[in-house]
Design a protein around this motif. Sequence first.
Motif, PDB file in Angstrom:
ATOM      1  N   MET A   1       0.855  -1.199   0.000  1.00 25.39           N
ATOM      2  CA  MET A   1       0.000   0.000   0.000  1.00 25.39           C
ATOM      3  C   MET A   1       0.887   1.243   0.000  1.00 25.39           C
ATOM      4  O   MET A   1       1.808   1.353   0.796  1.00 25.39           O
ATOM      5  CB  MET A   1      -0.896   0.002   1.239  1.00 25.39           C
ATOM      6  N   SER A   2       0.581   2.168  -0.913  1.00 24.68           N
ATOM      7  CA  SER A   2       1.384   3.379  -1.041  1.00 24.68           C
ATOM      8  C   SER A   2       1.034   4.393   0.031  1.00 24.68           C
ATOM      9  O   SER A   2      -0.114   4.498   0.461  1.00 24.68           O
ATOM     10  CB  SER A   2       1.168   4.014  -2.423  1.00 24.68           C
ATOM     11  N   THR A   3       2.030   5.121   0.450  1.00 26.02           N
ATOM     12  CA  THR A   3       1.848   6.223   1.390  1.00 26.02           C
ATOM     13  C   THR A   3       1.680   7.508   0.593  1.00 26.02           C
ATOM     14  O   THR A   3       2.419   7.763  -0.363  1.00 26.02           O
ATOM     15  CB  THR A   3       3.071   6.355   2.314  1.00 26.02           C
ATOM     16  N   PRO A   4       0.673   8.330   0.962  1.00 24.62           N
ATOM     17  CA  PRO A   4       0.486   9.592   0.218  1.00 24.62           C
ATOM     18  C   PRO A   4       1.753  10.459   0.265  1.00 24.62           C
ATOM     19  O   PRO A   4       2.403  10.562   1.305  1.00 24.62           O
ATOM     20  CB  PRO A   4      -0.676  10.267   0.981  1.00 24.62           C
ATOM     21  N   ILE A   5       2.066  11.044  -0.883  1.00 21.48           N
ATOM     22  CA  ILE A   5       3.281  11.878  -0.965  1.00 21.48           C
ATOM     23  C   ILE A   5       2.912  13.295  -0.557  1.00 21.48           C
ATOM     24  O   ILE A   5       2.414  14.092  -1.357  1.00 21.48           O
ATOM     25  CB  ILE A   5       3.869  11.872  -2.398  1.00 21.48           C
ATOM     26  N   THR A   6       3.144  13.613   0.702  1.00 22.82           N
ATOM     27  CA  THR A   6       2.811  14.941   1.219  1.00 22.82           C
ATOM     28  C   THR A   6       4.039  15.831   1.227  1.00 22.82           C
ATOM     29  O   THR A   6       5.182  15.359   1.139  1.00 22.82           O
ATOM     30  CB  THR A   6       2.267  14.827   2.660  1.00 22.82           C
ATOM     31  N   ALA A   7       3.794  17.117   1.363  1.00 19.92           N
ATOM     32  CA  ALA A   7       4.897  18.074   1.433  1.00 19.92           C
ATOM     33  C   ALA A   7       5.780  17.789   2.651  1.00 19.92           C
ATOM     34  O   ALA A   7       7.007  17.932   2.611  1.00 19.92           O
ATOM     35  CB  ALA A   7       4.352  19.497   1.497  1.00 19.92           C
ATOM     36  N   ALA A   8       5.139  17.350   3.751  1.00 18.32           N
ATOM     37  CA  ALA A   8       5.887  17.052   4.971  1.00 18.32           C
ATOM     38  C   ALA A   8       6.816  15.857   4.762  1.00 18.32           C
ATOM     39  O   ALA A   8       7.950  15.827   5.259  1.00 18.32           O
ATOM     40  CB  ALA A   8       4.927  16.771   6.123  1.00 18.32           C
TER      41      ALA A   8
ATOM     42  N   LYS B   1      10.843  14.214  -4.192  1.00 18.22           N
ATOM     43  CA  LYS B   1       9.460  13.898  -4.588  1.00 18.22           C
ATOM     44  C   LYS B   1       9.446  12.730  -5.579  1.00 18.22           C
ATOM     45  O   LYS B   1       8.656  11.792  -5.447  1.00 18.22           O
ATOM     46  CB  LYS B   1       8.798  15.121  -5.209  1.00 18.22           C
ATOM     47  N   LYS B   2      10.353  12.758  -6.570  1.00 18.80           N
ATOM     48  CA  LYS B   2      10.417  11.673  -7.562  1.00 18.80           C
ATOM     49  C   LYS B   2      10.792  10.348  -6.908  1.00 18.80           C
ATOM     50  O   LYS B   2      10.245   9.293  -7.247  1.00 18.80           O
ATOM     51  CB  LYS B   2      11.435  12.022  -8.643  1.00 18.80           C
ATOM     52  N   ALA B   3      11.729  10.386  -5.950  1.00 16.71           N
ATOM     53  CA  ALA B   3      12.160   9.161  -5.268  1.00 16.71           C
ATOM     54  C   ALA B   3      11.019   8.572  -4.447  1.00 16.71           C
ATOM     55  O   ALA B   3      10.830   7.346  -4.409  1.00 16.71           O
ATOM     56  CB  ALA B   3      13.356   9.453  -4.379  1.00 16.71           C
ATOM     57  N   LEU B   4      10.247   9.428  -3.776  1.00 13.88           N
ATOM     58  CA  LEU B   4       9.114   8.949  -2.986  1.00 13.88           C
ATOM     59  C   LEU B   4       8.030   8.367  -3.880  1.00 13.88           C
ATOM     60  O   LEU B   4       7.414   7.338  -3.557  1.00 13.88           O
ATOM     61  CB  LEU B   4       8.556  10.101  -2.138  1.00 13.88           C
ATOM     62  N   GLU B   5       7.778   9.005  -4.995  1.00 13.97           N
ATOM     63  CA  GLU B   5       6.776   8.490  -5.944  1.00 13.97           C
ATOM     64  C   GLU B   5       7.203   7.126  -6.483  1.00 13.97           C
ATOM     65  O   GLU B   5       6.382   6.216  -6.652  1.00 13.97           O
ATOM     66  CB  GLU B   5       6.590   9.474  -7.093  1.00 13.97           C
ATOM     67  N   ALA B   6       8.517   6.965  -6.745  1.00 11.85           N
ATOM     68  CA  ALA B   6       9.021   5.709  -7.316  1.00 11.85           C
ATOM     69  C   ALA B   6       9.015   4.576  -6.303  1.00 11.85           C
ATOM     70  O   ALA B   6       9.019   3.391  -6.688  1.00 11.85           O
ATOM     71  CB  ALA B   6      10.435   5.918  -7.849  1.00 11.85           C
ATOM     72  N   THR B   7       9.013   4.903  -5.002  1.00 10.91           N
ATOM     73  CA  THR B   7       9.074   3.870  -3.962  1.00 10.91           C
ATOM     74  C   THR B   7       7.793   3.781  -3.143  1.00 10.91           C
ATOM     75  O   THR B   7       7.785   3.175  -2.063  1.00 10.91           O
ATOM     76  CB  THR B   7      10.251   4.145  -3.007  1.00 10.91           C
ATOM     77  N   GLY B   8       6.706   4.376  -3.648  1.00 10.34           N
ATOM     78  CA  GLY B   8       5.425   4.281  -2.962  1.00 10.34           C
ATOM     79  C   GLY B   8       5.383   4.999  -1.634  1.00 10.34           C
ATOM     80  O   GLY B   8       4.635   4.606  -0.727  1.00 10.34           O
ATOM     81  N   GLY B   9       6.239   6.011  -1.482  1.00  8.22           N
ATOM     82  CA  GLY B   9       6.224   6.800  -0.255  1.00  8.22           C
ATOM     83  C   GLY B   9       7.038   6.214   0.882  1.00  8.22           C
ATOM     84  O   GLY B   9       6.977   6.711   2.011  1.00  8.22           O
ATOM     85  N   ASP B  10       7.824   5.147   0.592  1.00  7.24           N
ATOM     86  CA  ASP B  10       8.661   4.522   1.624  1.00  7.24           C
ATOM     87  C   ASP B  10       9.929   5.361   1.818  1.00  7.24           C
ATOM     88  O   ASP B  10      10.776   5.436   0.928  1.00  7.24           O
ATOM     89  CB  ASP B  10       9.032   3.099   1.195  1.00  7.24           C
TER      90      ASP B  10
END
Length: 348
Positions: free
Chosen positions: A1-8, A25-34
């Motif tokens: 389950m992906s974690t929402p990519i928030t500004a925080a 931001k790109k790294a978080l999107e590529a790893t589902g927010g992990d």
Amino acid sequence: MSTPITAALVKELRERTGAGMGDCKKALEATGGDLDKAAEKLRMDGSAKADKKASRTAAEGVLAIAGNDDAVAIVELNSETDFVAKGDDFRTLARKAAEAAHAHKPADAAALSQLKAGDVTLDEHRRTLIAKLGENMTIRRFEIVESAGGPLVTYLHPGDKIGVVIAMEAGDVELARDLAMHIAAMSPRFLDAGEISADVLATERRIIEATVAQEQADARADSEKFASALQEMDAEKQNGTYAALSDDEKKSWDDDYAMIKKKLGGGFKPKPAEILAKMIDGRTAKFIGEITLLGQPFVKNPDLTVEKLLAERKAKVARFVRFGVGEGIEKQQVDFAAEVMAQAGIKA
């Protein structure tokens, strides 16, 4: 389950890694927010970028010094431009490298790069900075100077481009500081003649011998040229050319004749072999004086050599190290206008 990519979340990753907001931001999107996986991805991406930039010349940079009364480390960290070298992130890496060198005394720059500074190695820190700032960077070299019983003094010239560490066996701190500034200004390569390798001396002596031989050959050629010119002018007196000149022209001709005759003197006389040998010995001795600390005139009193200054003050230098940022690195000459035109697809 992906974690929402928030500004925080992006901000937290940026604070952890030092990478740009867009890259985080790109790294978080590529790893589902992990966060952990995103941080690892940024490190891997940074390594790839660092590898791509590794062939680019890094000849700017700064020096950093760390140590205590027992030993001092001086480190050179290079970048491609002085702009990056002035940044806080770059200078922090230089400081950490100096601290690690002092604490662990690694065998060489490669070993230093693998030492940890916090949670990551210096090399990982370097690669992250390359990815962030877009320039090649290298931990080029370092030296450790240990105390020799007397003052252990450092000097960093404003701008941190020239640095000196000097260890005294005897003497006071004020003298050590004066000598450190002298070394920064005069760039001696060795402490004394005993430190100069036989190869360095042999190479310089060959150069001096070749120079002296060329000077003799040039003197012979000049003598022959002047003798030939005088013969031609003597012929002009015999064939009437001189007589046909006006009074002003004769005066000019006479002046030229007198000048050439003075330069010719008694003609070329080869210097005896023993005189040439003394000339070569003298120039070799001068070379030794120029490249050794003890042989140089003291910068604050040129009438006194450093060797005599030390004798007067009952002081002794055990060792010194002088670094100048980029010394020995051949800098690439870049035509920025041509580079921009090429990137834009414009032919010159």
